[in-house]
Structure formats: structure tokens, C-alpha cells
Scaffold this motif. Structure first.
Motif, PDB file in Angstrom:
ATOM      1  N   UNK A   1      45.693 -44.746  23.936  1.00 37.65           N
ATOM      2  CA  UNK A   1      46.167 -43.565  24.647  1.00 37.65           C
ATOM      3  C   UNK A   1      47.544 -43.999  25.262  1.00 37.65           C
ATOM      4  N   UNK A   2      47.350 -45.259  25.793  1.00 42.58           N
ATOM      5  CA  UNK A   2      48.613 -45.639  26.672  1.00 42.58           C
ATOM      6  C   UNK A   2      49.746 -46.024  25.812  1.00 42.58           C
TER       7      UNK A   2
ATOM      8  N   UNK B   1      54.992 -44.351  23.814  1.00 41.96           N
ATOM      9  CA  UNK B   1      55.849 -44.459  22.556  1.00 41.96           C
ATOM     10  C   UNK B   1      56.121 -43.106  22.200  1.00 41.96           C
ATOM     11  N   UNK B   2      55.348 -41.973  22.448  1.00 37.90           N
ATOM     12  CA  UNK B   2      55.674 -40.645  22.047  1.00 37.90           C
ATOM     13  C   UNK B   2      56.830 -40.137  23.001  1.00 37.90           C
ATOM     14  N   UNK B   3      56.655 -40.621  24.313  1.00 43.01           N
ATOM     15  CA  UNK B   3      57.785 -40.202  25.290  1.00 43.01           C
ATOM     16  C   UNK B   3      59.003 -40.441  25.030  1.00 43.01           C
ATOM     17  N   UNK B   4      58.971 -41.870  24.727  1.00 43.60           N
ATOM     18  CA  UNK B   4      60.127 -42.624  24.364  1.00 43.60           C
ATOM     19  C   UNK B   4      61.164 -42.100  23.117  1.00 43.60           C
ATOM     20  N   UNK B   5      60.046 -42.015  22.265  1.00 43.30           N
ATOM     21  CA  UNK B   5      60.513 -41.277  20.965  1.00 43.30           C
ATOM     22  C   UNK B   5      61.158 -39.979  20.843  1.00 43.30           C
ATOM     23  N   UNK B   6      60.412 -39.227  21.685  1.00 47.64           N
ATOM     24  CA  UNK B   6      60.747 -37.849  21.664  1.00 47.64           C
ATOM     25  C   UNK B   6      61.922 -37.611  22.621  1.00 47.64           C
TER      26      UNK B   6
ATOM     27  N   UNK C   1      56.940 -50.356  21.916  1.00 50.17           N
ATOM     28  CA  UNK C   1      58.405 -50.440  21.393  1.00 50.17           C
ATOM     29  C   UNK C   1      58.348 -50.357  19.653  1.00 50.17           C
ATOM     30  N   UNK C   2      57.438 -50.886  19.262  1.00 50.15           N
ATOM     31  CA  UNK C   2      57.100 -50.759  17.740  1.00 50.15           C
ATOM     32  C   UNK C   2      56.800 -49.408  17.455  1.00 50.15           C
ATOM     33  N   UNK C   3      55.825 -48.689  18.167  1.00 45.84           N
ATOM     34  CA  UNK C   3      55.480 -47.467  17.808  1.00 45.84           C
ATOM     35  C   UNK C   3      56.695 -46.403  18.045  1.00 45.84           C
ATOM     36  N   UNK C   4      57.255 -46.680  19.187  1.00 46.76           N
ATOM     37  CA  UNK C   4      58.456 -45.801  19.326  1.00 46.76           C
ATOM     38  C   UNK C   4      59.500 -45.709  18.311  1.00 46.76           C
TER      39      UNK C   4
ATOM     40  N   UNK D   1      54.457 -37.508  16.295  1.00 47.15           N
ATOM     41  CA  UNK D   1      54.775 -38.824  16.820  1.00 47.15           C
ATOM     42  C   UNK D   1      53.321 -39.320  17.504  1.00 47.15           C
ATOM     43  N   UNK D   2      52.697 -38.676  18.481  1.00 49.07           N
ATOM     44  CA  UNK D   2      51.250 -39.070  18.822  1.00 49.07           C
ATOM     45  C   UNK D   2      50.229 -39.505  17.787  1.00 49.07           C
ATOM     46  N   UNK D   3      50.412 -38.412  17.024  1.00 43.74           N
ATOM     47  CA  UNK D   3      49.275 -38.497  15.919  1.00 43.74           C
ATOM     48  C   UNK D   3      49.344 -39.815  14.915  1.00 43.74           C
ATOM     49  N   UNK D   4      50.803 -40.174  14.698  1.00 45.82           N
ATOM     50  CA  UNK D   4      51.212 -41.244  13.921  1.00 45.82           C
ATOM     51  C   UNK D   4      50.786 -42.612  14.606  1.00 45.82           C
TER      52      UNK D   4
END
Length: 271
Positions: free
Chosen positions: A70-71, A76-81, A139-142, A198-201
Motif C-alpha cells: 500500500x505504501x 508511486x501513484x502520487x508521483x506518477x500522477x 522510484x521503480x513503480x513510478x 497506476x495504483x492497480x499496476x
């Protein structure tokens, strides 16, 4: 004769629909069913019990792994968005040299195999001496989520009327104020869709997480994959069932809220 053909067509259509839904939802049903299994081995259904939902909260490694998931997913979703939305805005708003190259490069993290991206990120983290853990995972997920946000927001910008921004700026609003008060509300559905995607991925990723994780930062998918070697216990199914129920509840609530808002909007338009 035509009536019989229509009736047989409806029957075949119903059977086909039933098979499709069974293919999609039968595995989920098995997970829910096995969360109540009395057998710890979970090979066959031996009996019904609720004890695994209690023992779930005693399994600290599993809960810690899900907390890490979850963290990482939220960060990563916040950064990517944020990055993806600003990148999409800049690419749709301005024309500059190399724009087509950037458009092409955005597809690379999407089309290349995840194992290649995972190894590449691992090499970069080692060269940059970035500690392997939650930071490297975020970083990787973003990194692989940003293109999906860009594509989703770009679809929203495709039908965007730029004259609305021009009218706001003619009335005295600056670029920043115009973006937050005019542009962002219009493209917000695309931004939200990109964030959810993004969160789902992120929470579902295994391969990239495998290469970029570190001690104490195991995620839920990696934990489940680790348990497949010794056997998945019913408390894992119990956690999955709880997550499924919460997710379905949120989706239903969001759909009802959307329907209510549309109904109020149509009613206000009628009045």
C-alpha cells in the motif's frame, strides 16, 4: 421458424455469457471459498470455519508485506500522477523540437518485457548507490506508471477546447490559476483514471519489484509468490477476500456517487 431461431440464439447467447462470467469470476470464487477452509493445506475443501480471519491478524510478515504494498502503491501513484499529468499538459499545450521522440520514448517502458526494465532499474540503482528498499520500489513503480498516466490524460486532452483557457486568461487569470481552476477540472476524469490504473499496476507488480526490493521491504505479491513454494495458507485467501470486499464496496459507492451527481446535474439543467 424465425421465432425458434431467435429463441435458440438467445439460449446460445446466454450460455456464452455464462461461460465468460464463469471464466472471469470462478477463480475469485475459489479464493473466497478456500478462505473458509478448515484444512491448512488448502488442496480440497474439508469444512467451513472463520478462524483464518482471526489468525490473519497474527501473521505479522503477511500484514507487513501488504502494508509495504500500500505504501509503495500510494507513493508511486502520487508521483506518477503528478509527473504524468504535467508531462501530458506540456506535450499537448506546447510544440517543441524532439516532441515526437519523447512521444516514442514513452512507449518503451510499456512495450519492453518487465524483466528487462527490472534489470535496467537494478543496474541504475547499483550505480547510483540508491539503497534497495521502499525508496527503490517507489522510484521503480513510478517509472513504469508514468507513461500510463500520460496516455490516459492525453486521451482527455484530445477533445480539449483550448478557447476555454484563452477566455480565462483574457479575464485576467494567470497560467497557474487557469490550470488549477479551468484546465484541471476538465481533465480530472482522465487524471483519476490514470491514478487508478497506476495504483492497480503497482500493487499487482511482481517482476520489477523482485529486482528492486530489499531487506524488510517485501511486497504482498512477492510474499504470496514466496509462499507458493511451501503452500499458501488460508489466511492469505482471507486477506485477499477482505481486500476484494473493500474494493468492490468502493467501486459500488463510486458508481452510485457518479449516478447521483449526473442525476442532480440533469435535474438542475431541466430546471
Amino acid at each position: 421458424m424465425k421465432g425458434k431461431k431467435k429463441a435458440s440464439g438467445k439460449v446460445l447467447s446466454g450460455i456464452y455469457t455464462l461461460l465468460v462470467y464463469a471464466f472471469l469470476y470462478l477463480p475469485i470464487g475459489v479464493v473466497i471459498l478456500f478462505s473458509f477452509n478448515t484444512s491448512k493445506r488448502n488442496i480440497v475443501m474439508e469444512g467451513f470455519t472463520l478462524e483464518w480471519y482471526g489468525k490473519l491478524f497474527e501473521n505479522e510478515p503477511l500484514l507487513r508485506a501488504y502494508g509495504n504494498t500500500l505504501i509503495v502503491g500510494l507513493c508511486s501513484t502520487l508521483i506518477a500522477t503528478i509527473i504524468g499529468t504535467l508531462a501530458s499538459y506540456g506535450m499537448s499545450k506546447f510544440k517543441f523540437r524532439g516532441k515526437s521522440i519523447i512521444d516514442t520514448l514513452l512507449y518503451i517502458p510499456v512495450v519492453i518485457p518487465e524483466i528487462v526494465l527490472g534489470i535496467s532499474l537494478l543496474a541504475i540503482f547499483n550505480l547510483s548507490r540508491i539503497p534497495m528498499g521502499l525508496i527503490s520500489l517507489v522510484i521503480a513503480h513510478a517509472t513504469f506508471c508514468i507513461p500510463f498516466v500520460v496516455f490516459t490524460v492525453n486521451a482527455r486532452f484530445a477533445g480539449f477546447d483550448k478557447s476555454v483557457e484563452e477566455a480565462a486568461m483574457d479575464l485576467g487569470a494567470g497560467r497557474i490559476k487557469t490550470f488549477f481552476t479551468v484546465t484541471l477540472p476538465i481533465i480530472l476524469p482522465g487524471v483519476i483514471s490514470g491514478a487508478f490504473l497506476s495504483f492497480t499496476l503497482s500493487i499487482d507488480d511482481i517482476i520489477i519489484s523482485f529486482f528492486t526490493t530489499g531487506p524488510g521491504s517485501n511486497t504482498y505479491p512477492l510474499k504470496v509468490m514466496e509462499l507458493t513454494k511451501t503452500g499458501i495458507t488460508p489466511d492469505v485467501y482471507a486477506l485477499s477476500t477482505i481486500v476484494l470486499i473493500v474494493t468492490v464496496t468502493l467501486v459500488i459507492a463510486a458508481q452510485r456517487d457518479t449516478k447521483n451527481s449526473k442525476h442532480k446535474k440533469n435535474k438542475a439543467t431541466t430546471l
